[in-house]
Design a protein around this motif. Structure first.
Motif, mmCIF file in Angstrom:
data_model
loop_
_atom_site.group_PDB
_atom_site.id
_atom_site.type_symbol
_atom_site.label_atom_id
_atom_site.label_comp_id
_atom_site.label_asym_id
_atom_site.label_seq_id
_atom_site.Cartn_x
_atom_site.Cartn_y
_atom_site.Cartn_z
ATOM 1 N N GLY A 180 21.601 -2.924 -3.563
ATOM 2 C CA GLY A 180 20.483 -3.685 -4.116
ATOM 3 C C GLY A 180 19.165 -3.529 -3.399
ATOM 4 O O GLY A 180 18.270 -4.369 -3.556
ATOM 5 N N ALA A 181 19.017 -2.446 -2.621
ATOM 6 C CA ALA A 181 17.779 -2.241 -1.873
ATOM 7 C C ALA A 181 16.976 -1.093 -2.456
ATOM 8 O O ALA A 181 17.536 -0.101 -2.933
ATOM 9 N N ASP A 182 15.661 -1.215 -2.430
ATOM 10 C CA ASP A 182 14.797 -0.081 -2.725
ATOM 11 C C ASP A 182 14.814 0.843 -1.510
ATOM 12 O O ASP A 182 15.082 0.400 -0.385
ATOM 13 N N TYR A 183 14.503 2.130 -1.735
ATOM 14 C CA TYR A 183 14.665 3.089 -0.652
ATOM 15 C C TYR A 183 13.552 4.122 -0.649
ATOM 16 O O TYR A 183 13.170 4.645 -1.702
ATOM 17 N N LEU A 184 13.031 4.385 0.538
ATOM 18 C CA LEU A 184 12.118 5.502 0.758
ATOM 19 C C LEU A 184 12.638 6.320 1.931
ATOM 20 O O LEU A 184 12.995 5.760 2.969
ATOM 21 N N VAL A 240 5.263 11.633 5.823
ATOM 22 C CA VAL A 240 5.600 11.935 4.432
ATOM 23 C C VAL A 240 6.730 11.017 3.979
ATOM 24 O O VAL A 240 7.638 10.704 4.754
ATOM 25 N N PHE A 241 6.640 10.587 2.722
ATOM 26 C CA PHE A 241 7.638 9.690 2.147
ATOM 27 C C PHE A 241 8.017 10.192 0.758
ATOM 28 O O PHE A 241 7.189 10.764 0.036
ATOM 29 N N SER A 242 9.265 9.953 0.392
ATOM 30 C CA SER A 242 9.699 10.263 -0.967
ATOM 31 C C SER A 242 10.650 9.174 -1.445
ATOM 32 O O SER A 242 11.317 8.509 -0.649
ATOM 33 N N GLY A 243 10.673 9.019 -2.767
ATOM 34 C CA GLY A 243 11.427 7.942 -3.382
ATOM 35 C C GLY A 243 10.571 7.302 -4.457
ATOM 36 O O GLY A 243 9.533 7.860 -4.851
ATOM 37 N N SER A 244 10.978 6.163 -4.935
ATOM 38 C CA SER A 244 10.284 5.486 -6.027
ATOM 39 C C SER A 244 8.783 5.354 -5.775
ATOM 40 O O SER A 244 8.368 4.781 -4.769
ATOM 41 N N PRO A 245 7.939 5.876 -6.694
ATOM 42 C CA PRO A 245 6.489 5.715 -6.540
ATOM 43 C C PRO A 245 6.070 4.249 -6.508
ATOM 44 O O PRO A 245 5.139 3.871 -5.785
ATOM 45 N N GLU A 246 6.756 3.423 -7.292
ATOM 46 C CA GLU A 246 6.429 2.002 -7.325
ATOM 47 C C GLU A 246 6.730 1.336 -5.984
ATOM 48 O O GLU A 246 5.957 0.498 -5.497
ATOM 49 N N THR A 247 7.854 1.719 -5.378
ATOM 50 C CA THR A 247 8.203 1.166 -4.071
ATOM 51 C C THR A 247 7.193 1.591 -3.018
ATOM 52 O O THR A 247 6.756 0.784 -2.178
ATOM 53 N N ALA A 272 3.980 -0.333 -3.411
ATOM 54 C CA ALA A 272 4.094 -1.733 -3.005
ATOM 55 C C ALA A 272 3.940 -1.915 -1.500
ATOM 56 O O ALA A 272 3.483 -2.972 -1.038
ATOM 57 N N HIS A 273 4.293 -0.897 -0.733
ATOM 58 C CA HIS A 273 4.268 -1.023 0.728
ATOM 59 C C HIS A 273 3.283 -0.062 1.399
ATOM 60 O O HIS A 273 3.256 0.033 2.623
ATOM 61 N N ARG A 274 2.486 0.591 0.601
ATOM 62 C CA ARG A 274 1.602 1.608 1.170
ATOM 63 C C ARG A 274 0.651 1.023 2.217
ATOM 64 O O ARG A 274 0.364 1.660 3.231
ATOM 65 N N TRP A 275 0.169 -0.182 1.975
ATOM 66 C CA TRP A 275 -0.802 -0.764 2.899
ATOM 67 C C TRP A 275 -0.207 -1.000 4.280
ATOM 68 O O TRP A 275 -0.909 -0.919 5.289
ATOM 69 N N VAL A 276 1.102 -1.257 4.340
ATOM 70 C CA VAL A 276 1.765 -1.412 5.639
ATOM 71 C C VAL A 276 2.071 -0.035 6.241
ATOM 72 O O VAL A 276 1.797 0.215 7.415
ATOM 73 N N LEU A 277 2.604 0.877 5.421
ATOM 74 C CA LEU A 277 2.960 2.202 5.922
ATOM 75 C C LEU A 277 1.735 2.986 6.379
ATOM 76 O O LEU A 277 1.823 3.840 7.278
ATOM 77 N N GLY A 302 6.896 12.406 -3.963
ATOM 78 C CA GLY A 302 7.522 12.395 -5.277
ATOM 79 C C GLY A 302 8.698 11.449 -5.316
ATOM 80 O O GLY A 302 9.078 10.845 -4.314
ATOM 81 N N ALA A 303 9.279 11.324 -6.500
ATOM 82 C CA ALA A 303 10.333 10.338 -6.717
ATOM 83 C C ALA A 303 11.679 10.728 -6.103
ATOM 84 O O ALA A 303 12.504 9.867 -5.821
ATOM 85 N N ASP A 304 11.917 12.002 -5.921
ATOM 86 C CA ASP A 304 13.195 12.462 -5.376
ATOM 87 C C ASP A 304 13.246 12.156 -3.878
ATOM 88 O O ASP A 304 12.463 12.701 -3.103
ATOM 89 N N PRO A 305 14.167 11.305 -3.428
ATOM 90 C CA PRO A 305 14.221 10.951 -1.999
ATOM 91 C C PRO A 305 14.523 12.142 -1.095
ATOM 92 O O PRO A 305 14.237 12.099 0.102
ATOM 93 N N ALA A 306 15.069 13.229 -1.663
ATOM 94 C CA ALA A 306 15.397 14.397 -0.843
ATOM 95 C C ALA A 306 14.171 15.210 -0.465
ATOM 96 O O ALA A 306 14.240 16.099 0.391
ATOM 97 N N LEU A 307 13.026 14.932 -1.070
ATOM 98 C CA LEU A 307 11.836 15.731 -0.795
ATOM 99 C C LEU A 307 11.334 15.564 0.642
ATOM 100 O O LEU A 307 10.822 16.513 1.239
ATOM 101 N N ALA A 308 11.445 14.358 1.199
ATOM 102 C CA ALA A 308 10.947 14.143 2.567
ATOM 103 C C ALA A 308 11.639 15.052 3.576
ATOM 104 O O ALA A 308 10.960 15.716 4.370
ATOM 105 N N PRO A 309 12.979 15.128 3.599
ATOM 106 C CA PRO A 309 13.595 16.053 4.556
ATOM 107 C C PRO A 309 13.314 17.518 4.248
ATOM 108 O O PRO A 309 13.284 18.348 5.165
ATOM 109 N N VAL A 310 13.099 17.866 2.966
ATOM 110 C CA VAL A 310 12.727 19.246 2.646
ATOM 111 C C VAL A 310 11.383 19.580 3.291
ATOM 112 O O VAL A 310 11.219 20.609 3.952
ATOM 113 N N TYR A 311 10.401 18.701 3.102
ATOM 114 C CA TYR A 311 9.091 18.910 3.710
ATOM 115 C C TYR A 311 9.185 18.854 5.230
ATOM 116 O O TYR A 311 8.487 19.598 5.934
ATOM 117 N N ASP A 312 10.008 17.955 5.741
ATOM 118 C CA ASP A 312 10.168 17.799 7.187
ATOM 119 C C ASP A 312 10.563 19.130 7.816
ATOM 120 O O ASP A 312 9.927 19.613 8.763
#
Length: 296
Positions: free
Chosen positions: A115-119, A138-145, A148-153, A163-173
């Motif tokens: 039940g958690a959102d994930y980036l 760099v972050f990937s996962g739900s654009p809406e999530t 919602a937290h961009r101002w803190v991050l 992008g929406a695919d959570p696997a993109l961050a480690p690819v870019y990493d």
């Protein structure tokens, strides 16, 4: 919203060198920050700076709507979060743990199942720049999530959503890590080469950094060529660069320094020429790399 959630905007779990810098950046930006680490003493300095000490991992999770995890690997993250996973429901988990795209995808599914959102995310600028605008995260996962937290991050630096695919961050990493090491390896070899002629490395670096904007411009132009699948010879052909690379190899040997770095480049150029790209622009080398063992 509970009293703990009101008290803390973000929780940081894992207070190694990077985790500590993350917490400090959140605090410096004025965000109430809860912290937890298995070795409790690692939180002492942060508490002295204004952080809220969480006594347990579960307390850290329930303290904030945004939970940032920075641990050695995904297995450790799951080991710590697994027993308290139910506490994640309704919260956002941001994982700044390095790993593979497959691990990121599994972690995203695991978080969703609780039940958690994930980036997923990665710190691309080491620890020294954390909290400064030039620090790339760099972050990937739900654009809406992310929104919602961009101002803190954004307290961490240049928070970039891929992008929406959570696997993109480690690819870019991993891709950006390889890019950085390619550039640094070239610099180390160059510094050794001019050093053999008595040039101070700082003197050379002053000239080299002035040259880098040109190199960066080549990346942008060559990315367009790669996308088009056409490789004009405006920046020289593979054959011309192969000849220049042989000169670099000869000069390196004459200076008594290692040739590992230019030999790698020379081999790539030779393979590209063998594959039919001798008269093509140098960006055509990517086809040799992308083909992998087929062109080896």
């Amino acid at each position: 919203m509970s009293e703990n959630e009101q008290r803390s905007a973000v929780s940081v779990i894992g207070l190694g060198q990077m985790g500590t810098r993350l917490a400090q950046a959140f605090l410096a930006a004025g965000h109430a920050t809860a912290v937890w680490n298995r070795t409790a003493a690692k939180a002492d300095a942060l508490v002295a700076q204004g952080a809220v000490r969480a006594e347990t991992a579960e307390a850290a999770i329930t303290a904030s709507p945004l939970v940032v995890v920075c641990l050695p690997d995904y297995a450790t993250a799951l080991e710590l979060l697994g027993p308290v996973a139910t506490s994640l429901r309704g919260r956002t988990l941001v994982n700044l743990t390095s790993g593979t795209p497959e691990e990121a995808a599994r972690m995203a599914g695991w978080a969703a199942g609780h039940g958690a959102d994930y980036l997923d995310g990665a710190a691309m600028s080491g620890t020294r720049l954390v909290g400064r605008p030039e620090a790339l995260f760099v972050f990937s996962g739900s654009p809406e999530t992310f929104a919602a937290h961009r101002w803190v991050l954004a307290s961490l630096g240049n928070a970039t959503h891929l992008g929406a695919d959570p696997a993109l961050a480690p690819v870019y990493d991993t891709a950006l890590f390889g890019l950085a090491w390619g550039a640094l390896a070239g610099f180390y070899h160059s510094a050794a080469l001019v050093g053999a002629s008595g040039v101070d490395p700082s003197t050379f670096a002053a000239v080299a950094t002035g040259h880098m904007p040109f190199v960066v411009s080549l990346m942008a132009e060559h990315a367009r060529q790669i996308g088009d699948g056409r490789f004009p010879d405006d920046d020289g052909t593979v054959e011309v660069h192969a000849a220049a690379m042989r000169h670099l190899l000869d000069t390196s040997r004459a200076g008594g320094i290692g040739t590992d770095v230019p030999q790698l480049f020379s081999d790539l150029l030779d393979r590209a020429a063998t594959a039919g790209h001798a008269a093509s622009g140098i960006a055509s080398v990517i086809e040799t790399i992308a083909a992998g063992e087929r062109n080896a």
